[in-house]
Design an enzyme around this catalytic site. Structure first.
Site, short mmCIF file in Angstrom:
data_model
loop_
_atom_site.label_atom_id
_atom_site.label_comp_id
_atom_site.label_asym_id
_atom_site.label_seq_id
_atom_site.Cartn_x
_atom_site.Cartn_y
_atom_site.Cartn_z
N GLY A 7 20.49 15.83 -16.26
CA GLY A 7 21.88 15.96 -15.86
C GLY A 7 22.49 17.23 -16.41
CB ALA A 8 24.05 20.01 -15.38
N GLY A 9 26.10 17.35 -16.95
CA GLY A 9 27.47 16.89 -17.03
C GLY A 9 28.16 17.29 -18.31
N GLY A 12 25.28 16.71 -21.52
CA GLY A 12 24.04 17.45 -21.31
C GLY A 12 24.28 18.87 -20.86
CG ASN A 103 28.00 6.07 -27.12
OD1 ASN A 103 27.75 6.87 -28.02
ND2 ASN A 103 28.88 6.32 -26.18
CE LYS A 186 29.23 8.49 -30.57
NZ LYS A 186 28.56 9.58 -29.82
#
Length: 317
Positions: A7-9, A12, A103, A186
């Site tokens: 992905g390139a969101g 990422g 997560n 987290k």
């Protein structure tokens, strides 16, 4: 080291873009629509740290993927994990490491079952970012830390090489020899925040103004913390102090991304963030009537999902 970013969101695309700008061998595994947008507009990052614009970044479609990548960085939503695994599996080589930035913990079990425990690192990131309508990545705050490490604490040469490829690349990589502690901390934070703000449909500051609001938030935190403690990963004293301040700050506009997803009528990670936490608590002996607030929050989220499916079904009929 050859790096494949799935992905390139917002996540990422940000970390992969920074590495690419630093001269690292990075390729983005994307869908056709995103590939076309990147070819047209490039990979654009708008950041308070430093803006970045990379013309025609290297991309590949799943059907074009060949083995040989040394590191695969995975940052999809948890409900897209199965599709993501099938898309990047052809790129796995004999010694490929997978660095997931999802997560919770359930994704680790899924990846381990498919690829083996020795291939799957632990990881998390601290970054606030989103993608606008033009496909540009908006980095909303200065923080951009990526923490990762071997789950067994053994730092191999391959792990050191992964650190090297991320170092001096315009963000803050941290190699941890106790990554599961960081991931549990987290998870406690996210689950407490998501359950509280999603259930009350309000920011932390708004909840604190309500009668009993602070007691509610701290009780939710205590339930999440009790599960981490039962798993032998209680929050450290400094992180505990940070949690207390964060969740009791008067007037705080803080909300969870899960709450914002509900407001936008989008999908939520109810099973991965809240449901799996409750399930692990049960496995660790925290049975009924334990975890009452988390259970109510989970019912609320699952009811939201059911309503969303019903509404979508009625529109298509």
């Amino acid at each position: 080291m050859r790096v494949l970013v799935v992905g390139a969101g917002a996540v990422g695309g940000y970390f992969g873009g920074r590495m690419l700008a630093a001269g690292r061998d990075v390729t983005f595994l994307v869908r056709p629509q995103r590939a076309a947008l990147l070819a047209k507009n490039g990979l654009v990052i708008k950041s308070p740290v430093a803006d970045l614009s990379l013309a025609a970044p290297p991309t590949v479609l799943s059907e074009q993927l060949q083995p040989g990548y040394d590191l695969i960085i995975l940052s999809c939503k948890a409900y897209d994990l199965d599709d993501a695994i099938n898309s990047f599996a052809p790129g796995m080589g004999e010694h490929t490491l997978i660095l997931p930035l999802l997560n919770g913990m359930r994704h680790l079990d899924t990846l381990e079952q498919r690829f083996g425990k020795e291939r799957v690192l632990g990881g998390q990131c601290a970054i606030s970012s989103t993608v606008n309508a033009d496909g540009a990545i908006l980095h909303l705050a200065a923080s951009h830390t990526l923490t990762f490490g071997p789950r067994d604490g053994v730092v191999t040469e391959r792990v050191k090489a992964a650190l090297a490829v991320m170092s001096d690349a315009g963000f803050d990589p941290v190699l941890s020899e106790n990554i599961l502690q960081s991931m549990w901390e987290k998870w406690v934070l996210l689950a407490s925040l998501a359950a509280s703000t999603s259930l009350m449909r309000s920011a932390i500051g708004d909840i604190l103004e309500a009668p009993g609001g602070q007691q509610f938030v701290l009780a939710m935190l205590d339930e999440c913390r009790s599960i981490a403690a039962a798993a032998a990963y209680p929050p450290s004293a400094p992180f505990e102090e940070y949690l207390q301040k964060l969740l009791t700050a008067k007037g705080s506009p803080l909300t969870a991304s899960m709450f914002r997803d509900i407001e936008n009528h989008a999908r939520v990670e109810a099973d991965q963030i809240i449901g799996n936490l409750i399930a692990r608590g049960q496995q660790l002996g925290l049975q009924e009537p334990g975890l009452p607030l988390l259970r109510v929050a989970y019912i609320h989220l699952k009811a939201y999902e059911a309503r969303s499916r019903r509404m979508a079904s009625s529109v298509t009929k």
